[in-house]
Design an enzyme around this catalytic site. Structure first.
Site: not given
Length: 470
Positions: A262, A316, A319, A325
Site C-alpha cells: 500500500e 470509499e 470508511k 480516509e
C-alpha cells in the site's frame, strides 16, 4: 557504424531497462455503497493497463470477475480469521480450498496476505500471525500450490522503532523475537517477500515543519544525505523503504525481498490534514509510477526493483476516520479519474506531472529538507480520538494503547489528574497521544484502525495537559 544501429541499440536498451523495472498494481477496497460491479471494475483495471490487483478478502463475485483476465491477484485472509487459521489447521485447509483452489489458476492468485497491519490491530491478534501463516502455507502444500502462491503479511511502518536516518532503521524490539525473526525465517524458507505499507503522506502531514513537500512528492529538491552511510535521498518514499531494508539488514535478512502493498496520497482532507489535495495526490502517484516503471531500486538497494500497489482504486464513502480516509481513490465510483496519471510505460511517454501548488489543509511551511519523521519539538502535533469511530472501535483501540501499545495511562485512572472528564473520547485521546509521542510521532502511529487522527492544536479536556514528547 550503421546510422540505423544507434537508434535500434538505444531502443533495445530501453526495452531491457523497462523489462527489469518494477511493477505497479492497485488496491481494490470496497468499503463503499456506490461502487460499480466487479465485472465493470475488472474491465476498468484492464483498460488502464494495470496488471496486478490486491483485494482485502476473497469475495466470490470479485474472484470470479477476475477469472481469465490475466490480472495477477493478491487476496487477504482478514485479521478476524487469524485465530481460527492459527489454532485449527483444518480451518486453514478449508479456507484455502474454498477461496484459493476453487478459483486458481483461472483467477491468477499469486499471493495471500495473512492479516493486514496486525501489530496495530486493537484486537491483539499478533500472537496468532505466524501460526496462521504457516498453516495457510501448509494448506497450499497439500494442494501443490505452494510454489506458485506466496504467503506473507503486510506491516505498517509503525512496526519500526527507528526510521530516521534510513540507515538507522530498526524494528520495534518487542516484536523482533516473537514475530519478526520467525516471520522472516518463514519468508526466506518459502521464497516469499515482506509486504510493507508505506505512506509518506503520514510523515509529511505530521511533520510539514521539517519535511519538504517537494521531497515528499518526488519533485526536484536538493536531496538529503543520510548521516549514517552518506547516501543521498531525493524522495521520502525511498528513505522509508530503505529504513525497512536497513531493519532487515540489522537482523541479517538482507536476502528477503520486499513488496510495497500500500502507498498513496489523499486528494482531500480535513483542515488539519496538511498536504491533502488533488494536485498533491496527482504529483505523488504520477511521479511514483514513473519512479517504479523506469527501473532502478533505492539508494541502499539499487538493484531492488519494487512492485508497488497504489492505494486505492476508488474513493470509499463508508470508511471511518478523517476526510482523507474516504479520498485516496484514483477513480470516483462512476469510474471517472479523480486526476489524470498514467499506469504504464507507454502512458508515461507524454505525461507531465502537475507543477507546484499551495499546500491545502493548512499553511505552507518553509523548512529545511529532512529524510524522515521529525524528532524536534517544534511544530508540535498531537494524536486524538475520532469521536465518529464508534464506542466499540474506540474501546478496542484504547485497550491496545494502554496494554500492548505501552502508552502511559496512569493519568486517566480514577482520581488521577486526567481522569476527568470521564468519557471514552477524552481517555482515548490521552492514551492515543501518549502512544503517538512515545513512538516519536512516526508515520502511521496515530491511526488505530481509523479511531484517531493528528491535530496541530493542543487538545483541551478539562485541566488535563497532553504531553508533546518523552
Amino acid at each position: 557504424m550503421d546510422p540505423n544501429f544507434l537508434p535500434c541499440f538505444l531502443l533495445l536498451l530501453c526495452i531491457v531497462a523497462f523489462a527489469d523495472a518494477g511493477s505497479v498494481g492497485v488496491n481494490y477496497g470496497r468499503i463503499a455503497n456506490n461502487l460499480p460491479s466487479a465485472v465493470k471494475v475488472v474491465n476498468l483495471v484492464k483498460s488502464q493497463g494495470l496488471e496486478r490487483v490486491k483485494v482485502y478478502d476473497t469475495d466470490p463475485a470479485v474472484l470470479k470477475a477476475l477469472s481469465g483476465s490475466g490480472i495477477k491477484v493478491t487476496v487477504d485472509l482478514p485479521n478476524q480469521l487469524l485465530y481460527s487459521a492459527a489454532k485449527y489447521p483444518n480451518f486453514a485447509r478449508s479456507w484455502v480450498q474454498k477461496n484459493i483452489v476453487a478459483y486458481h489458476p483461472s483467477t491468477q492468485i499469486e499471493s495471500i496476505a495473512v492479516g493486514n497491519e496486525v501489530f496495530v490491530d486493537p484486537h491483539n491478534t499478533t500472537k496468532f500471525l505466524i501460526p496462521a501463516m504457516k498453516n495457510i502455507h501448509q494448506a497450499l502444500v497439500k494442494f501443490n500450490l505452494h510454489s506458485s502462491i506466496k504467503v506473507s503479511s503486510p506491516i505498517a511502518l509503525s512496526a519500526l522503532q527507528s526510521s530516521y536516518p534510513s540507515s538507522a532503521g530498526s524494528f520495534r524490539p518487542e516484536l523482533i523475537e516473537p514475530v519478526f525473526k520467525p516471520m522472516l525465517d518463514f519468508l526466506r524458507q518459502t521464497g516469499s517477500y515482506l509486504m510493507v505499507n508505506a505512506y509518506p503522506f503520514f510523515a509529511y502531514e505530521s511533520n510539514s515543519d521539517v519535511i519538504s513537500l517537494d521531497y515528499a512528492l518526488f519533485r526536484e529538491n536538493p536531496g538529503v544525505v543520510d548521516s549514517g552511510n552518506g547516501l543521498k535521498y531525493f524522495n521520502l518514499f525511498d528513505a522509508q523503504i530503505d529504513a525497512v531494508f536497513a531493519a532487515l539488514s540489522a537482523l541479517k535478512y538482507d536476502d528477503v525481498k520486499m513488496v510495497v502493498t500500500e502507498t498513496g496520497w489523499p486528494s482531500k482532507g480535513d483542515e488539519n490534514e496538511v498536504g491533502a489535495s488533488v494536485e498533491n495526490a496527482a504529483a505523488y502517484n504520477g511521479n511514483l509510477v514513473r519512479r517504479i516503471l523506469t527501473g532502478g531500486g533505492t539508494p541502499l538497494k539499487p538493484q531492488a526493483d519494487l512492485t508497488v500497489y497504489l492505494f486505492a482504486l476508488f474513493n470509499e464513502n463508508e470508511k471511518d476516520g478523517p476526510t482523507s480516509e474516504r479520498n485516496y481513490g484514483l477513480f470516483y465510483p462512476d469510474q471517472q479519474k479523480v486526476y489524470d496519471i498514467p499506469f504504464t510505460v507507454e502512458g508515461l511517454k507524454n505525461y507531465k506531472a502537475p507543477s507546484r501548488s499551495p499546500v491545502s489543509g493548512g499553511q505552507q511551511v518553509s523548512a529545511p529538507v529532512r529524510g524522515g519523521v521529525s524528532k524536534s519539538t517544534t511544530g508540535n502535533t498531537w494524536c486524538v480520538a475520532n469521536p465518529d469511530a464508534g464506542k466499540e472501535k474506540l474501546q478496542a483501540a484504547l485497550d491496545f494503547a494502554c496494554g500492548e501499545g505501552g502508552a502511559d495511562c496512569r493519568p486517566i485512572q480514577p482520581d488521577a489528574t486526567c481522569y476527568s472528564p470521564n468519557t471514552l473520547v477524552a481517555h482515548s485521546s490521552f492514551a492515543f497521544n501518549s502512544y503517538y509521542q512515545k513512538k516519536g510521532r512516526g508515520m502511521g502511529d496515530c491511526y488505530f484502525g481509523g479511531a484517531a487522527f493528528v491535530v496541530t492544536q493542543e487538545p483541551k479536556f478539562g485541566v488535563c495537559e497532553f504531553p508533546t514528547g518523552y
